[in-house]
Design an enzyme around this catalytic site. Structure first.
Site, mmCIF file in Angstrom:
data_model
loop_
_atom_site.group_PDB
_atom_site.id
_atom_site.type_symbol
_atom_site.label_atom_id
_atom_site.label_comp_id
_atom_site.label_asym_id
_atom_site.label_seq_id
_atom_site.Cartn_x
_atom_site.Cartn_y
_atom_site.Cartn_z
ATOM 1 C CG ASP A 135 43.658 36.136 30.709
ATOM 2 O OD1 ASP A 135 42.904 36.667 29.308
ATOM 3 O OD2 ASP A 135 44.399 36.513 30.675
ATOM 4 C CG ASP A 150 43.108 39.002 24.933
ATOM 5 O OD1 ASP A 150 42.767 40.207 25.209
ATOM 6 O OD2 ASP A 150 43.521 37.816 26.588
#
Length: 203
Positions: A135, A150
């Protein structure tokens, strides 16, 4: 008529092929973009480092996530890996029913994002099936760090809500509600049938 049926089947088959092609293109694009951005982050940043992109509004902040999207459910990587694999299989099987290009794009985003994070879980450290997802997107005011996969998954949910509210089916048809009473029907109190009478029943 045989000719009409043949034309209808050919048209349906063409729509199905177009939808599948679009689904594959969108899924491949999302997957490639997700993996390339993760490669760029892991190659140029050290874990925990932050790089301002748009000041404090958008930053690259490299972290490894053992949980689900937006760092939820950390420590349950195996479960998320199994669920992600099941979702991917479901989409591939279900794709044959799709005729709408909008639904095809939706499932393409969902599949591409799902496969992007699943690839991390399967092949990144610490081990197969328990790999940590990369991330790096940090938006001011948002409580979690996320990635391109995402974003695609959440966008697909938004499109799902929009198509559902508009009544668009998998075949591209739209639900319509015709509640207006037909002229001369029993539902229209201003129309009388069968005799010429006044409202009080007298001829």
């Amino acid at each position: 008529m045989p000719e009409t049926n043949a034309v209808t089947k050919a048209s349906t088959r063409a729509l199905s092929i177009r939808a599948l092609v679009l689904l594959a293109i969108v899924a491949s694009g999302v997957y490639a973009f997700d993996q390339l951005t993760k490669l760029a982050v892991t190659s140029n940043l050290t874990e925990g480092s932050t790089v301002p992109v748009l000041g404090q509004l958008l930053q690259f902040h490299y972290v490894k996530n053992s949980g689900a999207a937006f760092s939820l459910g950390e420590g349950m990587t195996w479960i998320f890996s199994i669920v992600a694999a099941a979702v991917a299989v479901f989409i591939l099987v279900f794709a044959r029913r799709i005729r709408s290009l909008a639904w095809a794009a939706l499932f393409g985003m969902l599949l591409g994002g799902n496969l992007g994070n699943l690839t991390d879980r399967l092949f990144r450290e610490p081990s197969f099936g328990q790999g940590h997802v990369i991330d790096f997107l940090l938006v001011w005011g948002f409580p979690a760090i996320f990635n391109i996969a995402d974003v695609a998954i959440v966008a697909s949910m938004g499109v799902f809500i929009l198509l559902t509210l508009r009544g668009v089916g998998l075949d591209g048809s739209r639900e319509t509600k015709d509640t207006a009473p037909a002229v001369g029907s029993a539902a229209d109190p201003d129309i009388t049938t069968g005799s010429d009478t006044t409202p009080d029943g007298r001829p």
